[in-house]
Motif scaffolding. Structure first.
Motif, mmCIF file in Angstrom:
data_model
loop_
_atom_site.group_PDB
_atom_site.id
_atom_site.type_symbol
_atom_site.label_atom_id
_atom_site.label_comp_id
_atom_site.label_asym_id
_atom_site.label_seq_id
_atom_site.Cartn_x
_atom_site.Cartn_y
_atom_site.Cartn_z
ATOM 1 N N ASP A 1 -23.432 -0.535 -5.299
ATOM 2 C CA ASP A 1 -22.115 -1.023 -5.748
ATOM 3 C C ASP A 1 -21.468 -1.833 -4.635
ATOM 4 O O ASP A 1 -21.593 -1.475 -3.454
ATOM 5 C CB ASP A 1 -21.199 0.161 -6.087
ATOM 6 N N PRO A 2 -20.779 -2.904 -4.992
ATOM 7 C CA PRO A 2 -20.092 -3.699 -3.957
ATOM 8 C C PRO A 2 -18.866 -2.933 -3.456
ATOM 9 O O PRO A 2 -18.401 -2.009 -4.126
ATOM 10 C CB PRO A 2 -19.658 -4.954 -4.710
ATOM 11 N N PRO A 3 -18.359 -3.336 -2.278
ATOM 12 C CA PRO A 3 -17.106 -2.711 -1.829
ATOM 13 C C PRO A 3 -16.032 -2.972 -2.877
ATOM 14 O O PRO A 3 -16.028 -4.033 -3.515
ATOM 15 C CB PRO A 3 -16.767 -3.445 -0.527
ATOM 16 N N LYS A 4 -15.154 -2.005 -3.054
ATOM 17 C CA LYS A 4 -14.072 -2.149 -4.041
ATOM 18 C C LYS A 4 -13.173 -3.315 -3.617
ATOM 19 O O LYS A 4 -12.813 -3.432 -2.443
ATOM 20 C CB LYS A 4 -13.276 -0.839 -4.059
ATOM 21 N N PRO A 5 -12.818 -4.191 -4.546
ATOM 22 C CA PRO A 5 -11.930 -5.295 -4.166
ATOM 23 C C PRO A 5 -10.566 -4.749 -3.738
ATOM 24 O O PRO A 5 -10.089 -3.769 -4.304
ATOM 25 C CB PRO A 5 -11.776 -6.113 -5.450
ATOM 26 N N THR A 6 -10.015 -5.394 -2.753
ATOM 27 C CA THR A 6 -8.728 -4.934 -2.229
ATOM 28 C C THR A 6 -7.580 -5.618 -2.985
ATOM 29 O O THR A 6 -7.729 -6.733 -3.480
ATOM 30 C CB THR A 6 -8.651 -5.257 -0.715
ATOM 31 N N SER A 7 -6.477 -4.909 -3.072
ATOM 32 C CA SER A 7 -5.330 -5.483 -3.788
ATOM 33 C C SER A 7 -4.033 -5.115 -3.080
ATOM 34 O O SER A 7 -3.921 -4.054 -2.462
ATOM 35 C CB SER A 7 -5.298 -4.971 -5.232
ATOM 36 N N TYR A 8 -3.074 -6.022 -3.179
ATOM 37 C CA TYR A 8 -1.769 -5.839 -2.518
ATOM 38 C C TYR A 8 -0.670 -6.282 -3.468
ATOM 39 O O TYR A 8 -0.732 -7.378 -4.033
ATOM 40 C CB TYR A 8 -1.710 -6.673 -1.232
ATOM 41 N N ALA A 9 0.323 -5.425 -3.643
ATOM 42 C CA ALA A 9 1.466 -5.774 -4.498
ATOM 43 C C ALA A 9 2.733 -5.861 -3.667
ATOM 44 O O ALA A 9 3.046 -4.935 -2.914
ATOM 45 C CB ALA A 9 1.634 -4.733 -5.599
ATOM 46 N N PHE A 10 3.427 -6.976 -3.835
ATOM 47 C CA PHE A 10 4.693 -7.201 -3.136
ATOM 48 C C PHE A 10 5.824 -7.086 -4.158
ATOM 49 O O PHE A 10 5.867 -7.874 -5.118
ATOM 50 C CB PHE A 10 4.672 -8.602 -2.503
ATOM 51 N N CYS A 11 6.704 -6.134 -4.002
ATOM 52 C CA CYS A 11 7.795 -5.927 -4.968
ATOM 53 C C CYS A 11 9.148 -5.894 -4.276
ATOM 54 O O CYS A 11 9.603 -4.843 -3.814
ATOM 55 C CB CYS A 11 7.574 -4.633 -5.756
ATOM 56 N N SER A 12 9.788 -7.077 -4.215
ATOM 57 C CA SER A 12 11.106 -7.167 -3.606
ATOM 58 C C SER A 12 11.760 -8.440 -4.126
ATOM 59 O O SER A 12 11.105 -9.478 -4.141
ATOM 60 C CB SER A 12 10.967 -7.209 -2.086
ATOM 61 N N ASP A 13 13.005 -8.390 -4.566
ATOM 62 C CA ASP A 13 13.936 -7.275 -4.677
ATOM 63 C C ASP A 13 13.921 -6.753 -6.116
ATOM 64 O O ASP A 13 13.785 -7.547 -7.052
ATOM 65 C CB ASP A 13 15.351 -7.751 -4.364
ATOM 66 N N THR A 14 14.177 -5.444 -6.245
ATOM 67 C CA THR A 14 14.196 -4.884 -7.590
ATOM 68 C C THR A 14 14.937 -3.552 -7.663
ATOM 69 O O THR A 14 14.922 -2.782 -6.705
ATOM 70 C CB THR A 14 12.757 -4.676 -8.118
ATOM 71 N N ALA A 15 15.575 -3.344 -8.797
ATOM 72 C CA ALA A 15 16.092 -2.022 -9.135
ATOM 73 C C ALA A 15 14.889 -1.123 -9.426
ATOM 74 O O ALA A 15 13.763 -1.614 -9.598
ATOM 75 C CB ALA A 15 16.990 -2.109 -10.362
ATOM 76 N N TYR A 16 15.109 0.177 -9.488
ATOM 77 C CA TYR A 16 14.052 1.121 -9.879
ATOM 78 C C TYR A 16 13.558 0.696 -11.257
ATOM 79 O O TYR A 16 14.340 0.575 -12.196
ATOM 80 C CB TYR A 16 14.624 2.537 -9.918
#
Lengths: 302, 302
Positions: free
Chosen positions: A198-213
């Motif tokens: 199996d290949p290495p798991k692809p990496t992921s990044y989420a940027f969440c700004s600005d936001t209410a809950y």
């Protein structure tokens, strides 16, 4: 994948703190995310080559995420840039930048492409062979998007011993890495799983700004390796967070927990608190993989 | 009168140098002159109270003189400003600021008055009981004004010994200070010059940036106590100065000499030179009262 925080404080630039901006290094890209006033100085301070930035993602048009962009665009011109620059941001960003350039009678000498965003649903806004970027609609006082950066599924890894054992010619390696089975000259089928890992798991990044809950974003960011989520306030200021459509550290941690992310990075701190450690303490009550962003700090995740 | 240089380098903000901005303290005013990116941080760094700034003068709409203004206006709002703010600058400045505020859905909660300039002749743009400010039309690639700040002629200084000798009642002091002669009860006329001394000479400061070598401005700034004149280049780059409508240090010194100013302060240096001392050396060949602006440096002149 490497994330460098150029600025992570709310509201205004100060002597020792900078408004939001960060650089994500992913598959030979240097993506700039948000561009508060002073971002170009922070880029210089942290040795990030201006010429490597070809894509800039702007979450929303509040000054602390955007007022460094006109200057950066002008500086690119002064540095003799010729490569095209792509800017992704809310509708209106083109009009603003164009007007400022026009007033200074100083158009760019490189192609400047605006990708104006208006959708309230998540959409893919950038894609190449190795990476996709899609929007994460957020809930703020103005139209705002977070951004989800994902490596694409990689090719399978060759099992060198197995291909030697079966005496498979190098010419087949590429199709094996793409997951295909092999048929030998004798008509024997060798299943791909015997030839590859199996290949290495692809990496992921989420940027969440600005936001209410905003629990609606949980399905979108489910299982990402790293989530940057704003934490402007603490729970003691929940009412203020609600009113200004920001989040508390605890709310950010709830999102991280519900989305089962690998790591949560907090940022966009209000400067009303004497120390940023209090944000981590509050978030850790809900989710244990919490780190604090700070100006100049880097995070690597693979 | 006190001048504090917040930034005095050309083109772009860098790690250790800032684009143009300065604060002139004159008769209880704190006038902000130009506002390059990073100006609000420089104000904080040098302990200048934001609340004391009520008038901002913008020479022209190139980024290195102007891109700090949207953020400063937003910060005033965040700080709860209620007092009106007056902005003097080229036509277009209102449209730009208004658009940026509109895109962020963040109007100011204090009155923001724009005084847009279009005249190619010098005009008085601010006046109160003690100070006038007038434009100095400059020759740059876009519409640009310098600014001439002048204290008004002060009242004459009472000669205390003389008024005691003539036993003049205090009730007359104000009209004596205004230069009137006095008639005693005996009908005797006492000429004002026996009762007063000349007042201190009013102080004046001329800010001239950015501009090509422009002898037309000499009559306007004749005899000012202090002239800040841009010196982007040295004589070795005269052609480049001409092409970009900037000045050399020698050209700035020629203007200072022709206008018989008290002191010349150089600034707006290109960062191509290893040291700014070379600007002073070149200017001193023509005019001997030369000082170098530098970020954070203050000058007092009375």
């Amino acid at each position: 994948m490497k994330l460098t925080i150029l600025g992570c404080y709310a509201a205004t630039p100060r002597t020792l703190t900078n408004p939001t901006s960060q650089v994500l290094e992913i598959k030979n890209h240097m993506f700039l995310i948000d561009c508060g006033e002073g971002t170009q100085v922070q880029l210089r301070r942290h040795g990030i080559k201006f010429s490597r930035i070809n894509h800039i993602f702007i979450s929303h048009l509040h000054g602390d995420h955007f007022f460094g962009l006109p200057g950066l665009i002008s500086t690119f011109r002064l540095l003799g840039r010729e490569k095209e620059l792509n800017i992704y941001g809310p509708k209106g960003i083109k009009e603003a930048i164009t007007l400022l350039l026009k007033l200074g009678d100083s158009w760019t000498n490189y192609p400047l492409h605006f990708h104006e965003l208006t959708s309230v649903d998540s959409e893919v806004i950038f894609e190449d062979a190795k990476v996709t970027v899609q929007t994460i609609p957020l809930d703020h006082r103005v139209y705002t998007n977070g951004f989800l950066f994902r490596e694409k599924e990689r090719e399978r890894t060759l099992n060198i011993e197995a291909v030697r054992f079966y005496e498979i010619d190098k010419a087949y390696f590429n199709i094996i890495k793409k997951g295909k089975d092999i048929v030998t000259e004798m008509g024997e089928i060798i299943p791909n799983k015997e030839l590859t890992f199996d290949p290495p798991k692809p990496t992921s990044y989420a940027f969440c700004s600005d936001t209410a809950y905003n629990p609606h974003l949980v399905p979108l960011i489910k299982g990402v390796d790293c989530l940057y989520h704003e934490a402007t306030f603490l729970e003691s200021e929940t009412d203020l967070a609600k009113k200004t459509k920001h989040s508390t550290a605890k709310q950010a941690a709830k999102i991280a927990k519900e989305a089962s992310v690998g790591k949560l990075i907090l940022g966009h701190y209000s400067t009303r608190y004497a120390s940023i450690e209090v944000f981590k303490e509050e978030a850790c009550q809900v989710f244990d993989q919490v780190e604090l962003a700070d100006d100049g700090k880097s995070f690597e995740f693979n």
